[in-house]
Design an enzyme around this catalytic site. Structure first.
Site, PDB file in Angstrom:
ATOM      1  N   GLY A 173     -16.947  48.822  25.755  1.00  0.00           N
ATOM      2  CA  GLY A 173     -15.507  49.036  25.857  1.00  0.00           C
ATOM      3  C   GLY A 173     -14.795  49.284  24.551  1.00  0.00           C
ATOM      4  N   ARG A 293     -23.265  33.168  17.996  1.00  0.00           N
ATOM      5  CA  ARG A 293     -24.653  33.219  18.466  1.00  0.00           C
ATOM      6  C   ARG A 293     -25.462  33.951  17.421  1.00  0.00           C
ATOM      7  NH1 ARG A 293     -24.795  38.536  19.137  1.00  0.00           N
ATOM      8  NH2 ARG A 293     -22.975  39.600  20.025  1.00  0.00           N
TER       9      ARG A 293
END
Length: 423
Positions: A173, A293
């Site tokens: 996106g 992460r």
């Protein structure tokens, strides 16, 4: 000495503590986490809604529990039922499930990242406000909940802007918009296409020109800089990485310092972070985003091949309160290039993998495409259909070797006789 095999049934390995993986990457480090757990004497188990999403589950005989991973209470109940002796740690290699893993780990009294810090990172607008307040360089930005607001923001910011969902990963996106009208059009698509982009807000930011890098962070400390290669505008699909980035020592230090300040500003002091930055012509590293992460794009594996440092193993150790032994660094360089098809179509076959693998210094060459596969474009990490990875004594040598190996691989399409070079 050979490494222990992953168990083929949940009844094997009794007495060894579990490492719970809440969902996973579908490839790459998802598998690496399971293998690292076994090497540490743990029993990995995958909690997932759909085991069929993960090809490595069957290949490794990985124990699985089918769970509604969107329900924290159900995830917690399954974790508590893993006896004896119960879970030693709970984590996820998928950004979407890192918050759930952290919350359940904290409820069970296990090592855990700060869930509030993770949520601040995952909301790109909240992240930016924290960074700006702390004086960390970020692009000028506006968070918008309507397409018309995005158009006004693009007018105010001036010049090309980047419009992206406030949450997500893998460049999904994310689009460069040359003018306010384009910003309005793309924001409207993001806000109304709930199937592909389930977001209620978008971020409109002034484009930062310049090369892109990432800094891998563990427990607040930098673990190296990676140079990134990005595909054609208006999208930002990453097509390759080089580690360590070929930079003067002073520029590496500057990137380390800004990335460390960024994770400190959002309160993310425990566990891994992947900080993406660009260096504009003025030379001041600018934070594009923090991901709570380890890096995707097989960067942890790239780091291991180049330096000998195993970031996946270190994350598993941190999640299970185990020590990390020191080891001498290899002092090499590694590059990865991704197989991004030149066009959509029906696959007739893939050639050149054997030739790529045969090149000296190529440590990985992989493409899962089979005849009959249909190639489409998502303009995100999902467009990557394979990779090659090269290791060499120098950075430019590793990069050139990876480029050469990628050029060996050809995707043949059903509507033509001659394959199209993948790039």
């Amino acid at each position: 000495m050979s490494e222990p095999a992953i168990e083929t049934s949940t009844s094997d390995g009794a007495g060894r503590p579990w490492l719970v993986l809440v969902e996973s990457n579908t490839t790459g480090t998802g598998r690496d986490f399971a293998e690292a757990a076994v090497r540490r004497g743990l029993r990995p188990v995958l909690l997932t809604r759909d085991p069929h999403r993960y090809p490595y589950v069957g290949e490794l005989g990985l124990p699985v529990r089918v769970v509604d991973t969107g329900d924290l209470s159900e995830v917690e109940a399954v974790c508590r039922a893993l006896t004896p002796p119960g879970p030693a740690g709970i984590l996820s290699s998928s950004e979407f499930f890192v918050p759930a893993a952290a919350r359940v780990a904290a409820r069970l009294g296990l090592p855990a990242q700060d869930p509030a810090a993770i949520e601040r990172c995952r909301d790109k607008a909240a992240q930016r406000w924290c960074l700006r307040a702390a004086g960390v360089p970020v692009p000028d930005f506006v968070a918008c909940d309507t397409a018309s607001a995005a158009e006004r923001a693009a007018h105010r910011l001036g010049g090309p802007v980047v419009v992206k969902p406030v949450s997500g990963s893998g460049s999904a996106g994310v689009r460069r918009c040359a003018n306010p009208g384009a910003a309005r059009w793309w924001a409207d698509r993001l806000l109304t296409d709930g199937r592909r982009f389930p977001v209620a807000r978008v971020l409109v930011e002034r484009e930062v020109a310049g090369p892109e890098f990432s800094v891998e962070i563990l427990d607040g400390k930098p673990a190296g800089v990676t140079r990134k290669h990005v595909g054609q505008a208006p999208y930002f699909v990453e097509t390759g990485h080089d580690h360590p980035a070929p930079l003067p020592a002073g520029e590496t230090v500057a990137l380390h310092e800004v990335a460390a300040r960024a994770v400190q500003a959002v309160g993310h002091s425990v566990g891994p972070a992947h900080v993406e930055l660009r260096v504009p012509p003025n030379g001041e590293p600018t934070v594009i985003e923090i991901n709570p992460r380890l890096a995707g794009g097989l960067i942890p594996r790239l780091v291991r091949h180049a330096t000998g440092r195993d970031l996946v193993d270190e994350v598993v150790a941190g999640a299970t309160a185990q020590p990390v032994p020191g080891s001498p660094l290899a002092g090499r360089f590694a590059s990865i290039r991704f197989l991004v098809p030149a066009r959509p179509g029906l696959v007739a076959g893939v050639t050149g993998l054997a030739q790529a693998r045969a090149l000296p210094g190529i440590v990985e060459a992989h493409c899962p495409l089979r005849p009959g596969a249909v190639i489409g474009f998502e303009h995100s990490f999902a467009d990557r259909q394979g990779h090659v990875m090269a290791v060499a004594p120098g950075s430019e040598a590793a990069a050139a070797l990876a480029d050469r190996a990628l050029a060996e691989i050809r995707i043949g399409y059903a509507d033509e006789r001659v394959g199209v070079t993948a790039r």
